[in-house]
Design a protein around this motif. Structure first.
Motif, PDB file in Angstrom:
ATOM      1  N   TRP A 160      18.322  30.313 -54.886  1.00  0.00           N
ATOM      2  CA  TRP A 160      18.446  29.626 -53.596  1.00  0.00           C
ATOM      3  C   TRP A 160      19.799  29.852 -52.944  1.00  0.00           C
ATOM      4  CZ3 TRP A 160      14.495  27.865 -50.913  1.00  0.00           C
ATOM      5  CH2 TRP A 160      13.298  27.573 -51.576  1.00  0.00           C
ATOM      6  N   GLY A 161      20.783  30.272 -53.735  1.00  0.00           N
ATOM      7  CA  GLY A 161      22.109  30.493 -53.165  1.00  0.00           C
ATOM      8  C   GLY A 161      22.452  31.936 -52.871  1.00  0.00           C
ATOM      9  N   THR A 162      21.452  32.833 -52.945  1.00  0.00           N
ATOM     10  CA  THR A 162      21.766  34.253 -52.782  1.00  0.00           C
ATOM     11  C   THR A 162      21.988  34.674 -51.341  1.00  0.00           C
ATOM     12  OG1 THR A 162      19.402  34.786 -52.746  1.00  0.00           O
ATOM     13  CG2 THR A 162      20.540  34.956 -54.875  1.00  0.00           C
ATOM     14  N   GLY A 163      21.484  33.926 -50.384  1.00  0.00           N
ATOM     15  CA  GLY A 163      21.646  34.311 -48.986  1.00  0.00           C
ATOM     16  C   GLY A 163      22.377  33.230 -48.213  1.00  0.00           C
ATOM     17  N   PRO A 164      22.758  33.520 -46.968  1.00  0.00           N
ATOM     18  CA  PRO A 164      23.406  32.516 -46.120  1.00  0.00           C
ATOM     19  C   PRO A 164      22.364  31.523 -45.581  1.00  0.00           C
ATOM     20  CG  PRO A 164      23.148  34.563 -44.913  1.00  0.00           C
ATOM     21  CD  PRO A 164      22.653  34.834 -46.302  1.00  0.00           C
ATOM     22  N   TYR A 165      21.911  30.626 -46.472  1.00  0.00           N
ATOM     23  CA  TYR A 165      20.796  29.726 -46.137  1.00  0.00           C
ATOM     24  C   TYR A 165      21.087  28.864 -44.911  1.00  0.00           C
ATOM     25  CZ  TYR A 165      16.925  26.466 -46.788  1.00  0.00           C
ATOM     26  OH  TYR A 165      15.786  25.715 -46.589  1.00  0.00           O
ATOM     27  N   GLU A 166      22.363  28.642 -44.606  1.00  0.00           N
ATOM     28  CA  GLU A 166      22.701  27.789 -43.471  1.00  0.00           C
ATOM     29  C   GLU A 166      22.135  28.307 -42.149  1.00  0.00           C
ATOM     30  OE1 GLU A 166      26.354  30.472 -44.229  1.00  0.00           O
ATOM     31  OE2 GLU A 166      24.755  29.491 -45.369  1.00  0.00           O
ATOM     32  N   ARG A 167      21.707  29.562 -42.106  1.00  0.00           N
ATOM     33  CA  ARG A 167      21.091  30.100 -40.888  1.00  0.00           C
ATOM     34  C   ARG A 167      19.624  29.685 -40.740  1.00  0.00           C
ATOM     35  NH1 ARG A 167      21.561  36.310 -41.270  1.00  0.00           N
ATOM     36  NH2 ARG A 167      20.051  36.082 -39.562  1.00  0.00           N
ATOM     37  N   LEU A 168      19.021  29.145 -41.807  1.00  0.00           N
ATOM     38  CA  LEU A 168      17.580  28.894 -41.779  1.00  0.00           C
ATOM     39  C   LEU A 168      17.178  27.538 -41.209  1.00  0.00           C
ATOM     40  CD1 LEU A 168      15.175  30.673 -42.539  1.00  0.00           C
ATOM     41  CD2 LEU A 168      15.018  29.394 -44.678  1.00  0.00           C
ATOM     42  N   PRO A 169      17.916  26.432 -41.448  1.00  0.00           N
ATOM     43  CA  PRO A 169      17.424  25.124 -40.992  1.00  0.00           C
ATOM     44  C   PRO A 169      17.092  25.031 -39.506  1.00  0.00           C
ATOM     45  CG  PRO A 169      19.132  24.797 -42.615  1.00  0.00           C
ATOM     46  CD  PRO A 169      19.085  26.281 -42.344  1.00  0.00           C
ATOM     47  N   GLU A 170      17.783  25.788 -38.667  1.00  0.00           N
ATOM     48  CA  GLU A 170      17.437  25.736 -37.241  1.00  0.00           C
ATOM     49  C   GLU A 170      15.996  26.178 -36.993  1.00  0.00           C
ATOM     50  OE1 GLU A 170      18.838  29.471 -34.849  1.00  0.00           O
ATOM     51  OE2 GLU A 170      20.388  29.058 -36.343  1.00  0.00           O
TER      52      GLU A 170
END
Length: 265
Positions: free
Chosen positions: A14-24
């Motif tokens: 779950w931490g391999t990508g910049p997940y912060e871009r997904l919640p939007e």
């Protein structure tokens, strides 16, 4: 592979990508859960499987004393950075939804958005959600539907994925009302609401690019495959989303279920 080994892998995946871009891309679900929790200033609030803190941020802005917990250290690191950038006081910690590191009845409100549903031991998750919520406290969970939407995307990936451990629950079972009642109904008085957070993109290729770089499960799966199999996954994924093209581009309906509960005394 048992549950503990799976969770070790999940904590990295779950931490391999910049997940912060997904919640939007699922903001309607986040907003719906935040409204359902109806956090008041000063209340103690827990966001389970917080990811990079998208829900926790909304709850902190409502005045809650917010704690966010997640299995993935990389996501917690990002969540702390984002909170600092926003000037928000949120306590972020690494922890397991199946064994939360908090005393009984610690929180006035407990929430989770498309996070705790991915823990393999559903009975343990249900038990922990009830344990840490005080009598009369509130619960709100946002889960993807078990009928269509994100479950269909996972079905595209499934032929390329290793099988889950024996006994692991499907995350999408949490999107079924009857299933949730069986897991949580003894400890919470429940009601349900529904909504939609459509996946939007200019093309199936753009959606593939997003998920294969940002979304840990898709990115990790793609990187684990040999070049030919990876290209098969790439084509299947992009073609799946192309099936939802209209005049403006891709728009895939992604229904979700919001579980709203009051902790029984």
């Amino acid at each position: 592979m048992g549950f503990e080994e799976l969770k070790k892998r999940q904590s990295v995946i779950w931490g391999t990508g910049p997940y912060e871009r997904l919640p939007e891309h699922y903001q309607p679900l986040l907003d719906h859960v935040a409204r359902a929790l109806d956090v008041r200033p000063g209340e103690r609030v827990l966001d389970v499987a917080t990811g990079t803190g998208a829900l926790a941020t909304l709850l902190a802005r409502a005045g809650g004393q917010v704690t966010g917990v997640d299995l993935a250290p990389a996501l917690i690191t990002t969540a702390k950075r984002l909170a600092a950038d926003d000037g928000l006081d949120i306590a972020y910690e690494v922890g397991d939804a199946e064994s939360l590191p908090y005393p009984e009845a610690s929180f006035d409100a407990v929430g989770s958005t498309v996070g705790s549903m991915f823990a393999p031991d559903h009975e343990a998750v249900a038990r922990e959600l009830a344990r840490v919520c005080r009598p009369g406290g509130r619960l709100a969970l946002g889960h993807w539907s078990d009928e269509r939407g994100v479950v269909d995307m996972f079905n595209v990936m499934k032929p390329f994925m290793p099988p889950p451990p024996q006994g692991a629950g499907s995350p999408f079972q949490w999107g079924n009302r009857e299933y949730v009642e069986q897991r949580l109904g003894e400890d919470f008085e429940l009601r349900f609401e529904e909504g939609d957070a459509p996946q939007i993109g200019e093309s199936g290729e753009e959606v593939w690019e997003l998920f294969s770089t940002v979304y840990g499960p898709t990115r990790t799966l793609a990187e684990s495959l040999d070049p030919d199999r990876r290209e098969e996954l790439h084509r299947a994924f992009a073609e799946f989303f192309e099936g939802y093209r209209d005049e403006q581009g891709v728009r895939q309906p992604r229904p979700f279920l919001v579980v709203i509960g009051t902790r029984r005394g």
